[in-house]
Write a protein that holds these residues in place. Structure first.
Motif, mmCIF file in Angstrom:
data_model
loop_
_atom_site.group_PDB
_atom_site.id
_atom_site.type_symbol
_atom_site.label_atom_id
_atom_site.label_comp_id
_atom_site.label_asym_id
_atom_site.label_seq_id
_atom_site.Cartn_x
_atom_site.Cartn_y
_atom_site.Cartn_z
ATOM 1 N N ALA A 1 0.832 -1.208 0.000
ATOM 2 C CA ALA A 1 0.000 0.000 0.000
ATOM 3 C C ALA A 1 0.866 1.258 0.000
ATOM 4 O O ALA A 1 0.620 2.206 -0.763
ATOM 5 C CB ALA A 1 -0.935 -0.004 1.212
ATOM 6 N N LYS A 2 1.900 1.251 0.827
ATOM 7 C CA LYS A 2 2.804 2.403 0.897
ATOM 8 C C LYS A 2 3.495 2.623 -0.445
ATOM 9 O O LYS A 2 3.576 3.755 -0.939
ATOM 10 C CB LYS A 2 3.839 2.186 2.007
ATOM 11 C CG LYS A 2 4.780 3.351 2.202
ATOM 12 C CD LYS A 2 5.761 3.076 3.334
ATOM 13 C CE LYS A 2 6.720 4.253 3.455
ATOM 14 N NZ LYS A 2 7.744 4.019 4.466
ATOM 15 N N THR A 3 3.993 1.547 -1.060
ATOM 16 C CA THR A 3 4.667 1.648 -2.353
ATOM 17 C C THR A 3 3.709 2.161 -3.428
ATOM 18 O O THR A 3 4.095 2.933 -4.295
ATOM 19 C CB THR A 3 5.247 0.268 -2.769
ATOM 20 O OG1 THR A 3 6.143 -0.166 -1.745
ATOM 21 C CG2 THR A 3 5.979 0.336 -4.082
ATOM 22 N N ALA A 4 2.448 1.722 -3.353
ATOM 23 C CA ALA A 4 1.445 2.136 -4.348
ATOM 24 C C ALA A 4 0.898 3.535 -4.067
ATOM 25 O O ALA A 4 0.239 4.125 -4.931
ATOM 26 C CB ALA A 4 0.297 1.136 -4.371
ATOM 27 N N GLY A 5 1.140 4.057 -2.870
ATOM 28 C CA GLY A 5 0.619 5.374 -2.517
ATOM 29 C C GLY A 5 -0.874 5.359 -2.235
ATOM 30 O O GLY A 5 -1.593 6.303 -2.535
ATOM 31 N N VAL A 6 -1.338 4.238 -1.635
ATOM 32 C CA VAL A 6 -2.757 4.123 -1.281
ATOM 33 C C VAL A 6 -2.862 3.693 0.175
ATOM 34 O O VAL A 6 -1.872 3.290 0.786
ATOM 35 C CB VAL A 6 -3.493 3.091 -2.180
ATOM 36 C CG1 VAL A 6 -3.430 3.499 -3.650
ATOM 37 C CG2 VAL A 6 -2.948 1.683 -1.995
ATOM 38 N N SER A 7 -4.067 3.756 0.696
ATOM 39 C CA SER A 7 -4.257 3.322 2.076
ATOM 40 C C SER A 7 -4.268 1.795 2.144
ATOM 41 O O SER A 7 -4.533 1.111 1.151
ATOM 42 C CB SER A 7 -5.579 3.874 2.628
ATOM 43 O OG SER A 7 -6.669 3.213 2.009
ATOM 44 N N TYR A 8 -4.000 1.293 3.324
ATOM 45 C CA TYR A 8 -3.982 -0.148 3.577
ATOM 46 C C TYR A 8 -5.294 -0.790 3.122
ATOM 47 O O TYR A 8 -5.297 -1.799 2.413
ATOM 48 C CB TYR A 8 -3.744 -0.371 5.077
ATOM 49 C CG TYR A 8 -3.763 -1.803 5.526
ATOM 50 C CD1 TYR A 8 -2.639 -2.606 5.398
ATOM 51 C CD2 TYR A 8 -4.909 -2.357 6.105
ATOM 52 C CE1 TYR A 8 -2.635 -3.928 5.827
ATOM 53 C CE2 TYR A 8 -4.922 -3.681 6.539
ATOM 54 C CZ TYR A 8 -3.795 -4.455 6.394
ATOM 55 O OH TYR A 8 -3.800 -5.765 6.812
ATOM 56 N N GLY A 9 -6.409 -0.194 3.510
ATOM 57 C CA GLY A 9 -7.731 -0.746 3.180
ATOM 58 C C GLY A 9 -8.038 -0.739 1.693
ATOM 59 O O GLY A 9 -8.779 -1.595 1.210
ATOM 60 N N THR A 10 -7.457 0.214 0.970
ATOM 61 C CA THR A 10 -7.717 0.317 -0.469
ATOM 62 C C THR A 10 -7.236 -0.927 -1.214
ATOM 63 O O THR A 10 -7.852 -1.353 -2.188
ATOM 64 C CB THR A 10 -7.047 1.583 -1.052
ATOM 65 O OG1 THR A 10 -7.595 2.720 -0.383
ATOM 66 C CG2 THR A 10 -7.285 1.709 -2.541
#
Length: 196
Positions: free
Chosen positions: A35-44
């Motif tokens: 999620a961090k690498t993708a730049g999104v939230s964990y839940g996303t």
């Protein structure tokens, strides 16, 4: 517009998964890290992938479709099969030169068939299909006297092993195509040209 953004977000997560799994392997990769690498939230991440296993499976199989489209794009034999083989090798090598991260993912799965039996089976089927796709060109080349008589399956297996090995052994940038040109010439020799 919302559909396009959704699709782009899923692709970012998938690419982050490929990158993270390729570096860390399956066990130590976390959804939080993806999620961090993708730049999104964990839940996303869970909006698009059910769990880590689902993301891993997609990370292996979805890019494989592009690999198949390139690797199986082999012309019907003409009167000059050796030339067609050269062109096919060059196209495939230039594509593989760009596949640094994904090639590591493939190697990770291939190296652990007992751990990833379904994914391994899919990759094994890919190898068998490539054999069949190359076979007509090889046989035509042998018939025309442009290739020496070698077992077509052995040629295909050697070629696939070589292209995978080159990609995994030499992690230099694909911009260094001079080096790759040498590998392309070497790959052609695996086909047993009567006039190298």
């Amino acid at each position: 517009m919302a559909m396009q953004k959704s699709s782009e977000k899923r692709e970012r997560i998938l690419q982050a998964g490929i990158q993270t799994f390729a570096v860390n392997g399956y066990s130590t990769t976390t959804i939080k890290e993806v999620a961090k690498t993708a730049g999104v939230s964990y839940g996303t991440v869970f909006t698009y992938f059910e769990n880590k296993e689902d993301l891993f499976k997609a990370s292996v199989l979805e890019p494989l479709e592009e690999v198949k489209s390139v690797m199986f794009s082999i012309p019907h034999p003409s009167e000059h099969p050796a030339e067609q083989i050269k062109e096919t090798i060059e196209r495939q090598f230039r594509f593989f030169a760009q596949q640094t991260t994904y090639a590591r993912m493939l190697q990770y799965v291939i190296g652990q068939p007992e751990r990833f039996p379904d994914l391994f089976k899919e990759l094994d089927q890919f190898s068998l299909h490539l054999r069949e796709a190359l076979r007509p060109l090889i046989l035509k080349g042998q018939e025309k006297g442009e290739l020496i008589q070698l077992e077509p399956n052995d040629i295909s297996d050697s070629y696939l092993s070589f292209i995978n090995g080159v990609r995994l052994t030499f992690i230099d940038s694909a911009e260094e195509m001079e080096r790759w040109d040498t590998f392309i010439r070497q790959a052609y020799l695996l086909f047993g040209p009567s006039n190298p």
